[in-house]
Scaffold this motif. Sequence first.
Motif, PDB file in Angstrom:
ATOM      1  N   ILE A  66      -4.656  14.575  20.137  1.00 33.28           N
ATOM      2  CA  ILE A  66      -4.191  13.470  19.294  1.00 33.28           C
ATOM      3  C   ILE A  66      -5.205  12.336  19.313  1.00 33.28           C
ATOM      4  O   ILE A  66      -5.549  11.763  18.270  1.00 33.28           O
ATOM      5  CB  ILE A  66      -2.810  12.975  19.771  1.00 33.28           C
ATOM      6  CG1 ILE A  66      -1.734  14.029  19.475  1.00 33.28           C
ATOM      7  CG2 ILE A  66      -2.445  11.647  19.101  1.00 33.28           C
ATOM      8  CD1 ILE A  66      -0.392  13.722  20.109  1.00 33.28           C
ATOM      9  N   LEU A  67      -5.702  12.013  20.492  1.00 35.89           N
ATOM     10  CA  LEU A  67      -6.691  10.938  20.612  1.00 35.89           C
ATOM     11  C   LEU A  67      -7.979  11.299  19.880  1.00 35.89           C
ATOM     12  O   LEU A  67      -8.575  10.457  19.200  1.00 35.89           O
ATOM     13  CB  LEU A  67      -6.963  10.654  22.094  1.00 35.89           C
ATOM     14  CG  LEU A  67      -7.933   9.516  22.402  1.00 35.89           C
ATOM     15  CD1 LEU A  67      -7.437   8.206  21.813  1.00 35.89           C
ATOM     16  CD2 LEU A  67      -8.121   9.384  23.912  1.00 35.89           C
ATOM     17  N   ARG A  68      -8.396  12.562  20.004  1.00 35.33           N
ATOM     18  CA  ARG A  68      -9.612  12.994  19.311  1.00 35.33           C
ATOM     19  C   ARG A  68      -9.457  12.850  17.804  1.00 35.33           C
ATOM     20  O   ARG A  68     -10.358  12.348  17.117  1.00 35.33           O
ATOM     21  CB  ARG A  68      -9.917  14.457  19.674  1.00 35.33           C
ATOM     22  CG  ARG A  68     -11.240  14.953  19.094  1.00 35.33           C
ATOM     23  CD  ARG A  68     -11.341  16.463  19.153  1.00 35.33           C
ATOM     24  NE  ARG A  68     -10.368  17.108  18.272  1.00 35.33           N
ATOM     25  CZ  ARG A  68     -10.521  17.207  16.953  1.00 35.33           C
ATOM     26  NH1 ARG A  68     -11.596  16.693  16.344  1.00 35.33           N
ATOM     27  NH2 ARG A  68      -9.600  17.807  16.221  1.00 35.33           N
ATOM     28  N   ILE A  69      -8.317  13.270  17.275  1.00 34.22           N
ATOM     29  CA  ILE A  69      -8.065  13.183  15.832  1.00 34.22           C
ATOM     30  C   ILE A  69      -8.034  11.720  15.390  1.00 34.22           C
ATOM     31  O   ILE A  69      -8.591  11.357  14.346  1.00 34.22           O
ATOM     32  CB  ILE A  69      -6.737  13.892  15.477  1.00 34.22           C
ATOM     33  CG1 ILE A  69      -6.844  15.393  15.750  1.00 34.22           C
ATOM     34  CG2 ILE A  69      -6.367  13.642  14.019  1.00 34.22           C
ATOM     35  CD1 ILE A  69      -5.521  16.126  15.655  1.00 34.22           C
ATOM     36  N   GLY A  91     -20.739  -0.815  33.772  1.00 36.04           N
ATOM     37  CA  GLY A  91     -19.778  -0.109  32.934  1.00 36.04           C
ATOM     38  C   GLY A  91     -19.936  -0.537  31.494  1.00 36.04           C
ATOM     39  O   GLY A  91     -20.675  -1.478  31.175  1.00 36.04           O
ATOM     40  N   THR A  92     -19.233   0.138  30.600  1.00 39.21           N
ATOM     41  CA  THR A  92     -19.292  -0.191  29.176  1.00 39.21           C
ATOM     42  C   THR A  92     -17.990   0.203  28.507  1.00 39.21           C
ATOM     43  O   THR A  92     -17.267   1.079  28.993  1.00 39.21           O
ATOM     44  CB  THR A  92     -20.471   0.536  28.489  1.00 39.21           C
ATOM     45  OG1 THR A  92     -20.631   0.040  27.165  1.00 39.21           O
ATOM     46  CG2 THR A  92     -20.244   2.039  28.422  1.00 39.21           C
ATOM     47  N   ASN A  93     -17.685  -0.432  27.401  1.00 39.03           N
ATOM     48  CA  ASN A  93     -16.549  -0.023  26.572  1.00 39.03           C
ATOM     49  C   ASN A  93     -16.956   1.020  25.546  1.00 39.03           C
ATOM     50  O   ASN A  93     -16.134   1.804  25.097  1.00 39.03           O
ATOM     51  CB  ASN A  93     -15.949  -1.233  25.858  1.00 39.03           C
ATOM     52  CG  ASN A  93     -15.340  -2.229  26.819  1.00 39.03           C
ATOM     53  OD1 ASN A  93     -16.062  -3.033  27.417  1.00 39.03           O
ATOM     54  ND2 ASN A  93     -14.031  -2.180  26.983  1.00 39.03           N
ATOM     55  N   GLY A  94     -18.237   0.979  25.160  1.00 41.13           N
ATOM     56  CA  GLY A  94     -18.715   1.931  24.172  1.00 41.13           C
ATOM     57  C   GLY A  94     -20.175   2.266  24.385  1.00 41.13           C
ATOM     58  O   GLY A  94     -20.958   1.427  24.838  1.00 41.13           O
ATOM     59  N   ILE A  95     -20.532   3.517  24.062  1.00 38.73           N
ATOM     60  CA  ILE A  95     -21.932   3.936  24.065  1.00 38.73           C
ATOM     61  C   ILE A  95     -22.138   4.891  22.900  1.00 38.73           C
ATOM     62  O   ILE A  95     -21.382   5.852  22.713  1.00 38.73           O
ATOM     63  CB  ILE A  95     -22.340   4.600  25.401  1.00 38.73           C
ATOM     64  CG1 ILE A  95     -23.780   5.137  25.306  1.00 38.73           C
ATOM     65  CG2 ILE A  95     -21.357   5.683  25.828  1.00 38.73           C
ATOM     66  CD1 ILE A  95     -24.341   5.637  26.632  1.00 38.73           C
ATOM     67  N   THR A 113     -14.024   8.730  27.308  1.00 37.25           N
ATOM     68  CA  THR A 113     -13.413   7.980  26.202  1.00 37.25           C
ATOM     69  C   THR A 113     -14.346   6.909  25.644  1.00 37.25           C
ATOM     70  O   THR A 113     -14.086   6.373  24.568  1.00 37.25           O
ATOM     71  CB  THR A 113     -12.102   7.312  26.646  1.00 37.25           C
ATOM     72  OG1 THR A 113     -12.372   6.331  27.661  1.00 37.25           O
ATOM     73  CG2 THR A 113     -11.121   8.334  27.195  1.00 37.25           C
ATOM     74  N   LYS A 114     -15.426   6.593  26.356  1.00 36.13           N
ATOM     75  CA  LYS A 114     -16.352   5.553  25.892  1.00 36.13           C
ATOM     76  C   LYS A 114     -17.401   6.088  24.926  1.00 36.13           C
ATOM     77  O   LYS A 114     -18.033   5.316  24.200  1.00 36.13           O
ATOM     78  CB  LYS A 114     -17.057   4.903  27.097  1.00 36.13           C
ATOM     79  CG  LYS A 114     -16.139   4.470  28.234  1.00 36.13           C
ATOM     80  CD  LYS A 114     -15.056   3.544  27.781  1.00 36.13           C
ATOM     81  CE  LYS A 114     -14.335   2.851  28.933  1.00 36.13           C
ATOM     82  NZ  LYS A 114     -13.857   3.716  29.995  1.00 36.13           N
TER      83      LYS A 114
END
Length: 253
Positions: A10-13, A172-176, A210-211
Amino acid sequence: MYAEERQQEILRIARAQGRVEVAGLADELNVTTETIRRDLTLLERAGVLRRVHGGAIPVERIGFEPALATRDAVLIEEKERIAKVALAEVPDEGAIILDAGTTTARLAHLLPADRELTVVVNSPVIATTLGVRANLNVLLLGGRVRGKTLATVDDWSLRPLADLYVDVAFVGTNGISVERGLTTPDPAEAAVKRAMIRAARRTVLLADHTKLGNDYLARFGELADLDLFITDTVADNDLVGDLEAAGVRVTRA
């Protein structure tokens, strides 16, 4: 399909399409709408989706940043494995930086008792954990404490970092992503992370799967700034491949 596998799908979609609808997910995954609603509720509690009428939106699409307690309660095993692999990057002696975050906090707990280290932190929580350790010299960066992350930010954090030079910065990071590099929702935290990278001989990024592929408001680093990226085994193979093709050394825990 087990519940955890269904929720990951679900998260991937949601991330691929920008949003998901309850009815559509029920048909696609061959479960009831009640089951999908329960899954969405659990994913919202985990801080990765925000419920909207009829479905949900991934938090990175709306700039929503989960609080520290929420993030600390999810992906616990993955973060523990990442922290254990990161131990190999801790020098036998010298100085390191530990960025504020839930995965770096786990590395803090694992720091060995037989090494004399100076540890620079911008998290009062991590400082409290490490301050009682006789083998560690803990330096807490001052500044304003952000309620979302309990990280110290702004000028009182940035000034000391300008005069420091450590062996390794664990950030750390929220996004990469290949397109935007390393990003986080808050410009003040981005400034501190950027200063941490500048203050280190080597930079090791600790971030769960998830990032990957996410972009946020404020960029604090380029992929070229990383000496190593440690993530977990669930990380999407295509996204990892893109990062490696861009020159990032990736290790999976």
